[in-house]
Scaffold this motif. Sequence first.
Motif, PDB file in Angstrom:
ATOM      1  N   VAL A 119      41.798  33.754  38.193  1.00 57.16           N
ATOM      2  CA  VAL A 119      42.660  35.014  38.547  1.00 57.16           C
ATOM      3  C   VAL A 119      43.911  34.314  37.850  1.00 57.16           C
ATOM      4  O   VAL A 119      44.248  33.226  37.713  1.00 57.16           O
ATOM      5  CB  VAL A 119      42.908  35.354  39.726  1.00 57.16           C
ATOM      6  CG1 VAL A 119      41.425  36.066  40.111  1.00 57.16           C
ATOM      7  CG2 VAL A 119      42.951  34.233  40.729  1.00 57.16           C
ATOM      8  N   VAL A 126      46.607  39.617  37.348  1.00 52.84           N
ATOM      9  CA  VAL A 126      45.363  39.165  38.099  1.00 52.84           C
ATOM     10  C   VAL A 126      44.243  39.144  37.497  1.00 52.84           C
ATOM     11  O   VAL A 126      43.514  38.017  37.398  1.00 52.84           O
ATOM     12  CB  VAL A 126      45.291  39.803  39.442  1.00 52.84           C
ATOM     13  CG1 VAL A 126      44.306  39.216  40.183  1.00 52.84           C
ATOM     14  CG2 VAL A 126      46.649  39.430  40.042  1.00 52.84           C
ATOM     15  N   LEU A 127      43.649  40.324  37.046  1.00 52.19           N
ATOM     16  CA  LEU A 127      42.221  40.283  36.513  1.00 52.19           C
ATOM     17  C   LEU A 127      41.801  39.793  35.061  1.00 52.19           C
ATOM     18  O   LEU A 127      40.813  39.534  34.984  1.00 52.19           O
ATOM     19  CB  LEU A 127      41.985  41.799  36.775  1.00 52.19           C
ATOM     20  CG  LEU A 127      41.950  42.226  38.141  1.00 52.19           C
ATOM     21  CD1 LEU A 127      41.415  43.805  38.292  1.00 52.19           C
ATOM     22  CD2 LEU A 127      41.104  41.448  39.001  1.00 52.19           C
ATOM     23  N   ILE A 153      37.273  39.859  44.095  1.00 57.33           N
ATOM     24  CA  ILE A 153      37.644  39.415  42.621  1.00 57.33           C
ATOM     25  C   ILE A 153      36.334  39.621  41.893  1.00 57.33           C
ATOM     26  O   ILE A 153      36.449  40.130  40.664  1.00 57.33           O
ATOM     27  CB  ILE A 153      38.046  37.897  42.577  1.00 57.33           C
ATOM     28  CG1 ILE A 153      39.385  37.483  43.309  1.00 57.33           C
ATOM     29  CG2 ILE A 153      38.190  37.489  41.033  1.00 57.33           C
ATOM     30  CD1 ILE A 153      40.451  38.539  42.815  1.00 57.33           C
ATOM     31  N   LYS A 156      36.571  42.436  38.787  1.00 54.49           N
ATOM     32  CA  LYS A 156      36.339  42.074  37.447  1.00 54.49           C
ATOM     33  C   LYS A 156      35.321  42.629  36.598  1.00 54.49           C
ATOM     34  O   LYS A 156      34.764  43.775  37.293  1.00 54.49           O
ATOM     35  CB  LYS A 156      35.824  40.358  37.439  1.00 54.49           C
ATOM     36  CG  LYS A 156      36.979  39.236  37.732  1.00 54.49           C
ATOM     37  CD  LYS A 156      37.871  38.882  36.808  1.00 54.49           C
ATOM     38  CE  LYS A 156      38.723  37.626  36.819  1.00 54.49           C
ATOM     39  NZ  LYS A 156      39.427  37.342  35.910  1.00 54.49           N
ATOM     40  N   THR A 167      40.669  47.999  36.832  1.00 52.59           N
ATOM     41  CA  THR A 167      39.763  48.448  38.112  1.00 52.59           C
ATOM     42  C   THR A 167      39.207  49.807  38.043  1.00 52.59           C
ATOM     43  O   THR A 167      38.493  50.187  39.028  1.00 52.59           O
ATOM     44  CB  THR A 167      40.718  48.325  39.244  1.00 52.59           C
ATOM     45  OG1 THR A 167      41.930  49.160  38.987  1.00 52.59           O
ATOM     46  CG2 THR A 167      41.446  46.780  39.458  1.00 52.59           C
TER      47      THR A 167
END
Length: 749
Positions: free
Chosen positions: A100, A142-143, A191, A195, A207
């Motif tokens: 991440v 983050v992703l 996570i 993902k 997301t």
Amino acid sequence: MSSTLQRLQESLNSAKESASHKINDVTTTNNKILDMWPNTFDAMKSSNRMTTDHGVKVQDTDHWLQVVSDKQQGPFLLEDQISREKIMRFDHERIPERVVHARGTGAHGYFKLHTPIPELSSAGVLNDTSRTTPIFVRFSTVLGSRGSADTVRDVRGFAMKFYTDEGNWDIVGNNIPVFFIQDAIKFPDVIHAAKPEPHVEIPQAQTAHDNFWDFQYLHPETSHMFMWTMSDRAIPRSYRMMQGFGVNTFTLINAQGERHFVKFTYTPELGVHSLVWDEALKLAGQDPDFHRRDLIEAITNRCYPKWRFGIQVIKEEDQHNFDFDILDATKIWPEDLIPVRNIGEFVLNRNVDEFFPETEQVAFCTSHVVPGIGFSDDPLLQGRNFSYFDTQISRLGVNFAQLPINKPVCPFMNFNRDGAQNHHIHKGTVNYWPNRFEATPHAKHTGETDAYREFRQNIVGMKERMHAPKFKEHFNQAQLFYNSMSPHEKMHMQGALAFELARCEDPIVYKRMSERLAEIDLSLAQSVAKMVGGDIPETSQRKNHGKSAPRISQTEFPGDTPTIVSRRIAIIIADGFELATFTAIRAAFKAQGALTFAIAPRRHLINPASGPAVMADNHLESMRSTMFDAVFICPGTQSTLTLSENGRAIQWVREAFGHLKAIGALGDAVSFLQEAALLPGVTLALDKTSSKVVTSYGVVTGWNADVGVLKSLSIEPSETAFSSAFAYAISKHRCYEREMDGLVKKIAF
């Protein structure tokens, strides 16, 4: 007896002095080794000869050693150690991507304390106001993978490394103060769910898919966090305009051994601002590096970003005096209950010299604290303390702390030896502690206060896989967050949820999420369900409590003073523009620290009505309005006529209007807005004899208005000085009234 004690004391003093010398020897030796590596740029200036990694000059770096004759090209020879080194070094020059926070950028800076807190902590960095502590900050999404875009809807990492005199202190935080889960054991699941879906590996850095929202429904504890991620906080205008939070609950321990619970927070001097969703989508394709480019550009132009460093503190005896558990990472500490106390500030003032060894190899660990700062029983933090350290070993090897970006600046000594990529050459006959040469007892036995010591805590309880009772409440703060939003922020959240859930293909996912939203706010659930095809709820099992809290809405962070420092202003020109107005506007905004760019139908010399030509910084097709904070259309009869016949120029202005940005025009450029741009609901300055400046929905116009000179801190509304009026409109960031009054819906852009 006294002489024996004296000899013992002398022996201990000698041992301490010897240990100090060894610490300095280690540091000096390490610095000498690092100094042996030449600066590549300096080496290029002194010699044009390439060498191997071992310093041997290379005759030819363009041809592999091979068998060749006059008639044919023969095979390569594996014996060519120079080519092998070059290729194999290239093959292995990438390290594993972060699981991440892979997509990020960073900068150097410093931290200055202005209010010491000895009553709370013995940490030198939080008490010595004479220090200037070096820091390194890394921002990230983050992703997404390293190749994803900057402007996706996502949480932003905000990690800080303080190089203190007592060792390195890391705060591994985000731009959102809470997290999805309460316990670190769920981290792999959240996570994995967020993902790309495993069977197709899409969508990237989003997301908006079934797995993520399925996880959100099945874990009610995520309700507060997904409200934050569906807000404007998840699409920041700039890293420089984000708040930062330590997220977890830490502790401060003073010299008397007393403990307080603490959360860390940092507030940007420029205010907290965001993109609008359509703009974020377009920027992801037009300039995927928008945020990292913005940070580099600001620092290069000496518009150094600054944040106030604050703490929220709770006495240990008050831990249970709230209707939420203060150790729950899915909960904020509302500022009306626990105010933020600003004790310092930090500034970023230097870009990295080389991205990989600094930004990519920097290693943050929540477990890196200094004496006077400790941990709490926050179950997410305890798991992060294990996971972050383990991750750095996986990515960078067991000796990651020896890399220049991770090394402490204070003296250090230990006997951690061997392992891959060890950068130290250790001298001596022992590799253990204590030893016959260094017979200093441990700090806890001598009463030394500068060593890290764990807080002495009584623990009574049953060993079970469960949390304290207050961890079971999941909706009060989700409602608190939504209730605290301004009307336009609520509108944006409705749109974000409608976008995300409409991308879900399994009806059970978006229908159940419509039900979940009803537990937060019934009107929100009804609006979203209508858009995504969910069952529109008529009632809610959980009524909204109606409470709100201060300093949650971004509108409550306007910045320290009205400013346009580092704001990007496009000045649109074409052949025949008025050079005097162009020059005056550019000078006025440069004086306020804004960055101006001449944008024209072509990136070439643009000829004014009279005077020398101006080189355009870029053209209308290459750079779009999304990349700027405001647009000014320069007057000039021929210029505005040319722009009126250019569809891209018209689209530029209408798009900026749709993205709620300030727009300015003088003279016959006002006619361009009236006749070509056709901005709905806007009142323009149409009296060609008047010198009055008219501001309407963030559109600032005037025919004979005085351009005016912008002086420092003089930004204010004005009906007589165009530059002041336009600067004030820019300083407000966006004109959200256009949305609330329905003007944006009337325009195609």
